[in-house]
Design a protein around this motif. Structure first.
Motif, PDB file in Angstrom:
ATOM      1  N   LYS A 197       0.831  -1.210   0.000  1.00  0.00           N
ATOM      2  CA  LYS A 197       0.000   0.000   0.000  1.00  0.00           C
ATOM      3  C   LYS A 197       0.861   1.253   0.000  1.00  0.00           C
ATOM      4  CE  LYS A 197      -3.885  -2.131   2.495  1.00  0.00           C
ATOM      5  NZ  LYS A 197      -4.643  -2.143   3.773  1.00  0.00           N
ATOM      6  N   ARG A 198       1.891   1.269   0.837  1.00  0.00           N
ATOM      7  CA  ARG A 198       2.730   2.469   0.942  1.00  0.00           C
ATOM      8  C   ARG A 198       3.544   2.701  -0.325  1.00  0.00           C
ATOM      9  NH1 ARG A 198       5.901   1.855   6.499  1.00  0.00           N
ATOM     10  NH2 ARG A 198       6.769   3.847   5.810  1.00  0.00           N
ATOM     11  N   ILE A 199       4.031   1.613  -0.941  1.00  0.00           N
ATOM     12  CA  ILE A 199       4.804   1.755  -2.175  1.00  0.00           C
ATOM     13  C   ILE A 199       3.924   2.287  -3.295  1.00  0.00           C
ATOM     14  CG2 ILE A 199       5.996   0.469  -3.993  1.00  0.00           C
ATOM     15  CD1 ILE A 199       7.094  -1.354  -1.772  1.00  0.00           C
ATOM     16  N   LEU A 200       2.715   1.719  -3.441  1.00  0.00           N
ATOM     17  CA  LEU A 200       1.814   2.185  -4.486  1.00  0.00           C
ATOM     18  C   LEU A 200       1.388   3.631  -4.245  1.00  0.00           C
ATOM     19  CD1 LEU A 200      -0.456  -0.944  -5.075  1.00  0.00           C
ATOM     20  CD2 LEU A 200       1.198   0.052  -6.654  1.00  0.00           C
TER      21      LEU A 200
ATOM     22  N   GLU B 270       1.708   9.181  -5.912  1.00  0.00           N
ATOM     23  CA  GLU B 270       2.009  10.568  -5.533  1.00  0.00           C
ATOM     24  C   GLU B 270       3.011  11.195  -6.503  1.00  0.00           C
ATOM     25  OE1 GLU B 270       4.270  12.880  -1.847  1.00  0.00           O
ATOM     26  OE2 GLU B 270       3.396  10.898  -1.519  1.00  0.00           O
ATOM     27  N   ALA B 271       3.945  10.361  -6.998  1.00  0.00           N
ATOM     28  CA  ALA B 271       4.959  10.853  -7.942  1.00  0.00           C
ATOM     29  C   ALA B 271       4.473  10.826  -9.384  1.00  0.00           C
ATOM     30  CB  ALA B 271       6.229  10.017  -7.818  1.00  0.00           C
ATOM     31  N   GLY B 272       3.238  10.330  -9.609  1.00  0.00           N
ATOM     32  CA  GLY B 272       2.685  10.302 -10.955  1.00  0.00           C
ATOM     33  C   GLY B 272       2.848   8.979 -11.669  1.00  0.00           C
ATOM     34  N   GLY B 273       3.462   7.976 -11.002  1.00  0.00           N
ATOM     35  CA  GLY B 273       3.658   6.673 -11.630  1.00  0.00           C
ATOM     36  C   GLY B 273       2.423   5.794 -11.501  1.00  0.00           C
ATOM     37  N   GLU B 274       2.333   4.790 -12.371  1.00  0.00           N
ATOM     38  CA  GLU B 274       1.194   3.875 -12.358  1.00  0.00           C
ATOM     39  C   GLU B 274       1.697   2.437 -12.379  1.00  0.00           C
ATOM     40  OE1 GLU B 274      -1.397   4.665 -15.574  1.00  0.00           O
ATOM     41  OE2 GLU B 274      -2.005   6.659 -14.879  1.00  0.00           O
TER      42      GLU B 274
ATOM     43  N   LEU C 247       5.167  -2.964 -10.525  1.00  0.00           N
ATOM     44  CA  LEU C 247       5.658  -1.600 -10.702  1.00  0.00           C
ATOM     45  C   LEU C 247       7.042  -1.667 -11.339  1.00  0.00           C
ATOM     46  CD1 LEU C 247       4.761   1.326  -9.967  1.00  0.00           C
ATOM     47  CD2 LEU C 247       6.076   1.079  -7.864  1.00  0.00           C
ATOM     48  N   VAL C 248       7.213  -0.923 -12.435  1.00  0.00           N
ATOM     49  CA  VAL C 248       8.484  -0.936 -13.165  1.00  0.00           C
ATOM     50  C   VAL C 248       9.306   0.296 -12.791  1.00  0.00           C
ATOM     51  CG1 VAL C 248       9.572  -0.906 -15.441  1.00  0.00           C
ATOM     52  CG2 VAL C 248       7.482  -2.238 -15.075  1.00  0.00           C
ATOM     53  N   LEU C 249      10.578   0.068 -12.461  1.00  0.00           N
ATOM     54  CA  LEU C 249      11.497   1.146 -12.128  1.00  0.00           C
ATOM     55  C   LEU C 249      12.688   1.084 -13.073  1.00  0.00           C
ATOM     56  CD1 LEU C 249      10.718  -0.649  -9.343  1.00  0.00           C
ATOM     57  CD2 LEU C 249      11.678   1.348  -8.239  1.00  0.00           C
TER      58      LEU C 249
ATOM     59  N   LEU D 224       9.674   5.787 -12.904  1.00  0.00           N
ATOM     60  CA  LEU D 224       8.871   4.950 -12.017  1.00  0.00           C
ATOM     61  C   LEU D 224       7.463   4.852 -12.583  1.00  0.00           C
ATOM     62  CD1 LEU D 224       8.371   3.456  -9.298  1.00  0.00           C
ATOM     63  CD2 LEU D 224       7.804   5.679  -8.316  1.00  0.00           C
ATOM     64  N   GLY D 225       7.027   3.627 -12.878  1.00  0.00           N
ATOM     65  CA  GLY D 225       5.670   3.438 -13.386  1.00  0.00           C
ATOM     66  C   GLY D 225       5.376   4.252 -14.627  1.00  0.00           C
ATOM     67  N   GLY D 226       6.370   4.358 -15.536  1.00  0.00           N
ATOM     68  CA  GLY D 226       6.160   5.075 -16.780  1.00  0.00           C
ATOM     69  C   GLY D 226       6.303   6.576 -16.698  1.00  0.00           C
ATOM     70  N   ARG D 227       6.720   7.094 -15.565  1.00  0.00           N
ATOM     71  CA  ARG D 227       6.838   8.534 -15.384  1.00  0.00           C
ATOM     72  C   ARG D 227       8.262   8.896 -14.936  1.00  0.00           C
ATOM     73  NH1 ARG D 227       3.111  12.590 -14.295  1.00  0.00           N
ATOM     74  NH2 ARG D 227       1.756  11.289 -15.590  1.00  0.00           N
ATOM     75  N   SER D 228       8.826   9.947 -15.523  1.00  0.00           N
ATOM     76  CA  SER D 228      10.129  10.442 -15.105  1.00  0.00           C
ATOM     77  C   SER D 228      10.008  11.048 -13.708  1.00  0.00           C
ATOM     78  CB  SER D 228      10.638  11.484 -16.098  1.00  0.00           C
ATOM     79  OG  SER D 228      11.880  12.013 -15.667  1.00  0.00           O
TER      80      SER D 228
END
Length: 600
Positions: free
Chosen positions: A78-81, A86-90, A97-99, A113-117
């Motif tokens: 839950k905390r990681i997601l 919060e950072a815009g990743g999905e 989750l891809v990093l 992170l999750g497709g977002r810079s």
């Protein structure tokens, strides 16, 4: 859980993929093959320092990509997601989750992170929740008092965590208030001058009582009053052009309304014979309506324009007064209301009167008592768990071929320092900081008859490795991260102790995903999954790759690790025996089936 990692252009690794699973995964390989580079890659992936020197010669960049499989029902998931969102990743559709992290030869770093810079600090936040990396330097860190205190606090669980958070908050507020009091006392004269300047300005502004946007509105009204005759004439002229002049002596004056009425009548007579002409007639009707509305508005505007010299004089005087005050404090009159609000807030922090200083001193004393209460309760909680912590680590050391060793955690306070904050506890002035009043020292007594000594004075390299592993095993039950990575923490260990280290790591892997870089066959034998780093020297270029070993491959690798003779029948026999004994130990020690991890 960390499912897979891809590494390219990092050190000796040109391109490698690590497919991980739950349980215990070991990474082995010859010296210099690049085993530790796997840990370096994980450190980089989770926000570590970007070192251009790690980029492989000739590579465009070093790239590390990883996939975390998350269980949304766990607190970590839950905390990681939540941090990723919060950072815009999905997360992907399967919940993973891809990093990724890349470093150029010039040292430029990029993180995704999750497709977002994202900033690298975001990956660091994810790493703190998902992975704990224990490198070879972690043994050195365990020698530091701050790390020993952190270990004890972690063992104390939620109770100590809550007490520590409360103490840190109260300590911060106390020190800020104390610094404010000292500053006001030392700068009383200067602050009094600043306060007087603000009070004079506030009095002037409050007397004027300027409203937001008032000057702009007054400027517009003044312009209308100054040109009232011209504005009224323009509106009446336009009105007459649209609707005609009812006072005109002749009846043949031409106006827009009359012409539109003629056009409407002409079109209405023939509109029924052609739909296209009917559409044009409708548009003419709409235009006539618009002209009528515009004519009415112009008439109303002309009626509302009146010259008012008295009002104009008042506006000009008001604007002049606003401008005069504004020139002293701001760039323009419209900024005065905001300046006044900020000045009121600033005055509260500039008050150096005897009454204000006395009130602030009382607040500082109140906060000091709060800090004292929190620090005493935190210290008592640490003392309460110190013996239990020492006993738990001692028990683990008994299973790591140190049956007679004993670990103790000592908690004490030190006298106040001249250059640091202090509080009074039991009529004694003691030093206090954001972590409380306690000094923590973990001591090791290797065998009966020897004196217990602090780790930094009495532990050998092998003993320190086992103490650190024992601490990690003990802390694992208190909710450490789901994935634990160990980089040759078995250094200095051999023989029976190495077997026990392997068994403990296997035990730890029952509740955590454990990844171990090791040079010991006794440890590697306990693996649930065995990865080998291969080194290939082509000319002057050395590359490494990572491959998964089957049962025969594991035996050959263990034979190499045992005697450097992977093709020796005797070495293979010894390796096979080691694997069988490790499996038997796991089966005997863990009767219950391993908890299955759900797909995240």
């Amino acid at each position: 859980m960390l499912e897979e990692v891809r590494i390219s252009g990092l050190g000796v690794i040109d391109d490698a993929e690590l497919h991980l699973s739950d349980g215990l995964t070991v990474v082995t390989g010859e010296t210099g093959a690049g085993k530790t580079m796997v840990v370096t890659a994980l450190d980089l992936l989770f926000g570590g320092r970007a070192d251009a020197g790690r980029v492989r010669t000739g590579a465009e960049r070093a790239l590390v990509e990883g996939r975390l499989s998350l269980n949304k029902r766990t607190k970590f998931g839950k905390r990681i997601l939540a941090r990723a969102e919060e950072a815009g990743g999905e997360a992907d559709d399967d919940g993973s989750l891809v990093l990724s992290r890349s470093v150029s030869p010039e040292g430029r770093s990029r993180a995704h992170l999750g497709g977002r810079s994202v900033p690298a600090a975001v990956l660091s936040d994810i790493g703190e929740l998902a992975v704990t990396v224990h490198g070879q330097m972690d043994q050195v860190r365990l020698l530091r008092p701050a790390e020993q205190r952190a270990a004890l606090d972690s063992y104390g669980g939620a109770e100590i965590s809550e007490l520590l958070e409360a103490h840190r908050d109260a300590f911060r507020r106390w020190r800020e208030a104390a610094a404010d009091l000292a500053d006001r006392t030392a700068r009383a004269g200067e602050l009094a001058e600043q306060a007087e300047y603000l009070r004079i300005g506030l009095a002037a502004v409050e007397q004027l009582d300027p409203q937001p946007g008032e000057d702009a509105e007054l400027k517009t009204e003044a312009q209308r009053l100054e040109h009232a005759d011209a504005l009224r004439t323009a509106a009446l002229t336009a009105h007459q052009a649209l609707a005609g002049d009812p006072t005109a002596a002749t009846l043949d004056a031409v106006d827009v309304t009359s012409l539109l009425d003629a056009a409407r009548r002409a079109l209405a007579a023939a509109a029924g014979d052609d739909p296209e002409l009917a559409a044009l007639a409708t548009r003419t009707d709409e235009l006539a309506a618009l002209v009528g509305e515009l004519s009415t508005d112009l008439s109303a505007y002309a009626d509302g324009i009146e010259g008012d010299p008295a009002r104009l004089d008042w506006i000009q005087e008001r604007r002049a007064r606003l401008a005069t005050v504004a020139r002293r404090y701001v760039n323009g009159p419209d900024e005065l209301p905001e300046w006044a609000e900020q000045a009121r807030l600033k005055l509260e922090g500039l008050d150096s009167s005897d009454e204000a200083l006395a009130a602030l001193a009382a607040e500082v004393e109140k906060l000091r008592l709060e800090v004292t209460d929190n620090a005493v309760r935190l210290s008592a909680a640490r003392v309460a768990v110190a013996d239990e912590f020492g006993s738990a680590v001692t028990t683990e050391l008994g299973g790591l071929a140190m049956p007679h060793a004993r670990v103790t955690a000592n908690v004490w306070t030190v006298d106040a320092r001249a250059d640091g904050p202090s509080i009074v506890v039991d009529d004694r002035e003691v030093a206090v900081g954001p972590d409380g009043i306690d000094e923590i020292e973990i001591c090791l007594q290797p065998h009966p008859g020897s004196p217990p000594l602090p780790l930094q004075k009495g532990a050998s390299g092998g003993e320190l490795s086992r103490v650190m592993l024992a601490v990690e095993v003990v802390l694992a039950g208190g909710g450490s991260t789901a994935t634990l990575v160990f980089d040759e923490v078995d250094a200095g260990v051999g023989g029976k102790a190495a077997v026990e280290v392997g068994a403990r790591l296997a035990r730890l892997a029952r509740s955590h995903q454990v990844l171990v870089v090791t040079h010991l066959p006794q440890v590697a034998a306990f693996a649930d999954r065995h990865l080998m780093v291969d080194k290939d020297s082509g000319g002057s270029v050395t590359t490494s790759s990572v491959r998964w070993l089957d049962d025969e491959g594991r035996a050959r690798e263990l034979a190499r690790m045992l005697a450097g003779m992977e093709d020796s029948m005797l070495g293979m026999a010894h390796a096979t025996e080691l694997l069988e004994k490790a499996q038997a130990t796991k089966d005997a020690g863990f009767k219950q089936p391993r908890r299955k991890r759900t797909k995240k």
